[in-house]
Design a protein around this motif. Sequence first.
Motif, PDB file in Angstrom:
ATOM      1  N   ARG A   1     -64.283   4.543  12.289  1.00  0.00           N
ATOM      2  CA  ARG A   1     -63.360   5.209  11.630  1.00  0.00           C
ATOM      3  C   ARG A   1     -63.060   4.395  10.546  1.00  0.00           C
ATOM      4  NH1 ARG A   1     -59.611   8.582  14.872  1.00  0.00           N
ATOM      5  NH2 ARG A   1     -58.126   8.387  13.149  1.00  0.00           N
TER       6      ARG A   1
ATOM      7  N   SER B   1     -63.650   5.784   6.612  1.00  0.00           N
ATOM      8  CA  SER B   1     -62.301   5.966   5.702  1.00  0.00           C
ATOM      9  C   SER B   1     -62.608   5.322   4.272  1.00  0.00           C
ATOM     10  CB  SER B   1     -60.993   5.313   6.580  1.00  0.00           C
ATOM     11  OG  SER B   1     -60.600   6.039   7.366  1.00  0.00           O
TER      12      SER B   1
ATOM     13  N   THR C   1     -60.474  11.367   7.288  1.00  0.00           N
ATOM     14  CA  THR C   1     -61.362  10.806   8.411  1.00  0.00           C
ATOM     15  C   THR C   1     -60.901  11.328   9.822  1.00  0.00           C
ATOM     16  OG1 THR C   1     -61.902   8.750   7.277  1.00  0.00           O
ATOM     17  CG2 THR C   1     -62.157   8.722   9.383  1.00  0.00           C
TER      18      THR C   1
END
Length: 425
Positions: free
Chosen positions: A325, A329, A142
């Motif tokens: 984020r 992930s 990521t």
Amino acid sequence: MSRTPMALLSPADQERLRSLRRMKAVALGALLFMAVLFVVSFWLESRHPWLGYVRAAAEGGMVGALADWFAVTALFRRPLGLPIPHTAIIPNRKDEIGRTLGEFVETNFLAADVVRDKLSRTALSQRLGEWLRVPAHAERVTAEASTAATAVLHALSDDDVQGLIADLAREHLIEPDWAPTAGGWLQRIVEADAHRSAVDLAVDSIGSWLDSNAAAFQGLISRRLPSWVPRLAHRFVDETAYAEAVKFVRAVQADPRHPARLAIDGYLARLADGLQHDPAMRSRLEGAKTSLFDSPRVGELAAQLWNTAKSGLLTALADPRSGLRVRASQAVAEIGDRLATEPALQARVDGWVTDAAVFLVDRYRHDIASIITDTVEKWDPAETTEKIELMVGRDLQYIRLNGTVVGALAGLAIYAVAHALIPGV
């Protein structure tokens, strides 16, 4: 040996050069040892006949060492600088060697059956899934993707993006004629009575508003009456108007065939037909659409939306704890978990990867192999010689060393056999 200064070589090449020089020194040392042994044994052989065997071994060792030195040296350069035929093979046949190497790689490594067989025996998706399911690895993927996306966003020019959006909007929204398509959809909606729910929602909303806003009717009509009308009449008129409005809405709610509903159905049907077949109506719709999109305010709104979206994306991509984020992930880890645990998904992904790799190899294997050929052709002959000698020269020095040993043994054997079979020698 190396024309390139030591400091300009990579650490690996520096170590190879040191190893090559050590082996050259060992091979040369073996040759010098045989030469010294030959001189000593030749000098003392008359007093000690048994030294004839030593001399023969030393002589054979020197011959073997010199022959293999010539063979190894001839690969890379002309021995002693002499123009001997079939020497300096690598610099003189560099391009041919590159073509042969490219053909070898293309034929034996880039064949479709070889690639398919290798990939079919490699659990690519399972290995990838096992790696991705680890949270630290998912976060790393990521983070790398965020860095790449951030670089792309920074590289994009706002004016270019806005221009691209405007061009795409004009191509796909403004230039196409909306009216026939909209009319066709509206006609199908009316024919399927799919608009009934929308009409019910509108009527119910009006009814709810009337129930909650009776006071809004006070003075709505009476204020328009002449001043000489009594106040009591004003109130009566307002209450009557409110009661009639409520009564009308209740009637529309209760009767699916109410004239108001039928009037709406008729209007929508006429609108659908006009959008498809009435040039004047179609022209009015297209004019309104063009005016809307050409409005400076719409352009400013589009620019604001892009700037806001870009700023928000950059902020989210830069923050490891941002929702974007974190969710990315988690999604990567979930994909990895599925790849690691679902055989059916593994089979599909492996099949896609294998088919794609085989297709690419089949279609572009000559182009891939030509990288070797083209690269070797661009090399300077001296540079090519240096590169190859650094890679294999150390092993070739063992040939010189082995030639010394084998030559010594052969010389000793020949001398011994001659003494044994030929009397008086």
